[in-house]
Design an enzyme around this catalytic site. Structure first.
Site: not given
Ligand SMILES: NC(=O)c1ccc[n+]([C@@H]2O[C@H](COP(=O)([O-])OP(=O)(O)OC[C@H]3O[C@@H](n4cnc5c(N)ncnc54)[C@H](O)[C@@H]3O)[C@@H](O)[C@H]2O)c1
Length: 327
Positions: A118, A142
């Site tokens: 991120t 985070y």
């Molecule tokens: N959405 C954004 O704008 C953004 C920005 C920067 C980084 N990210 C990163 O991108 C990734 C995806 O984000 P997103 O918005 O799709 O989130 P999301 O919550 O929709 O998806 C994350 C998934 O990870 C699964 N999960 C969580 N912990 C787990 C574990 N220990 N083992 C297996 N599965 C697990 C959850 O069930 C979920 O389906 C994340 O790592 C997030 O930190 C997202």
């Protein structure tokens, strides 16, 4: 391109879009997810294996069954505010458990490992646009958890792992075909919250702080369409698979390169939906940086990647998705 790619967090918002893009490029995405936050309806482009990234035995079973050649690691908890209240839970789920996954990747000698990092790892911006050499100074647990995974990947490079950390800016929008989109519970992201407020699906949007040192007092962010983000993963995999060296870890900013304030996004949302966004002004969220806007030259140069879909398209796609999404 072909082969099996293990997609952790593949049932989530970004993971489902990345899985679709992988399948369209000839890969077989195997979703590995606890489904704690994700949705089985979002897993449509390959098998679903329920499991936790911290469960070494379950990972061994899945490696034995599918023999993935690459990993896209997106599993994790994602809420900045919650991480401030529950730091240990975030560090454990995101950072400590990722060590188990990275160890499995090294043991099985995968060709490429792409990690969802991120822009929040940069913390307080020291320059107008952040490039990958900006200091790492997370303002919340985070972001700290993501910086720790990057450090784990740097160490794993000496054991031969080839990895890329994609430092996403703010993911937004939804699949152009309307098949999938953002469905977090609770939702904390600006575009779906603003659109739900205009559609009357939520009472109002809470603007989290209007006294930041920015031109209109609200935070400035860099919004990147989720399909452009998905495309960056394909390019990063390709780049890693062609890399001539064994063992490396590179970081890439994945944003649009343009900043919009929260108030500007509200104005654009009102214009596109033809409804004002009902809102109230709330307190700042602890751990938020006033401004996070990316310099994306390195991703352009190294990955031949450039975003194609601007903020208007992100709002239009989110609007279409929020009208039809399962609730
Ligand atoms: N959405 C954004 O704008 C953004 C920005 C920067 C980084 N990210 C990163 O991108 C990734 C995806 O984000 P997103 O918005 O799709 O989130 P999301 O919550 O929709 O998806 C994350 C998934 O990870 C699964 N999960 C969580 N912990 C787990 C574990 N220990 N083992 C297996 N599965 C697990 C959850 O069930 C979920 O389906 C994340 O790592 C997030 O930190 C997202």
């Amino acid at each position: 391109m072909s082969g099996v790619v293990l997609v952790t967090g593949g049932a989530g918002y970004i993971g489902s879009h990345v899985s679709k893009a992988l399948a369209e490029s000839g890969f077989t995405p195997v979703c590995y997810d606890t489904l704690e936050k994700g949705h089985s309806w979002a897993v449509r482009w390959g098998p679903l294996e329920c499991g936790d990234i911290g469960d070494a035995a379950r990972l061994e079973e899945v490696f034995a069954r599918h023999k993935p050649r690459a990993i896209v690691h997106m599993a994790g908890y994602i809420e900045v505010g919650e991480s401030v209240r529950q730091p240990e839970r975030y560090l454990h789920n995101n950072a400590t458990k990722s060590e188990v996954l990275v160890a499995a990747a090294v043991r099985h000698g995968v060709d490429a490992f792409v990690f969802s990092s991120t822009c929040a790892v940069y913390g307080m911006p020291q320059t107008e646009k952040l490039d990958e050499t900006h200091r790492i100074a997370p303002l919340n647990p985070y972001a700290d958890s993501k910086a720790r995974v990057e450090a784990t990947l740097t160490r794993a490079a000496s054991a031969g792992l080839r990895s890329a950390s994609l430092r996403y800016f703010n993911a937004a929008g939804a699949d152009i075909g309307g098949e999938i989109g953002e469905a977090h519970e609770p939702e904390t992201h600006l575009l779906p919250l603003a659109i739900d407020a205009t559609l009357g699906l939520a009472p109002s949007l809470t603007l989290l702080g209007d006294d930041y040192p920015t031109p209109d007092g609200s935070c400035v962010r860099d919004f990147i369409h989720v399909s452009d983000l998905a495309d960056a993963h394909l390019r990063a995999l390709h780049w890693l698979q062609r890399a001539p060296v064994t063992g490396l870890h590179e970081q890439f900013n994945i944003g649009s390169g343009s900043g919009y304030s929260v108030r500007q996004v509200m104005t654009e949302t009102a214009r596109i939906t033809a409804h004002p966004v009902p809102y109230t002004v709330g307190a700042r969220r602890p751990g938020d940086s006033p401004r996070l806007v990316g310099n994306i030259e390195k991703s352009h140069r190294e990955l031949s990647w450039l975003p194609k879909r601007d903020l208007d398209i992100q709002i239009e796609d989110t609007l279409r998705w929020r009208r039809k999404m399962p609730r």
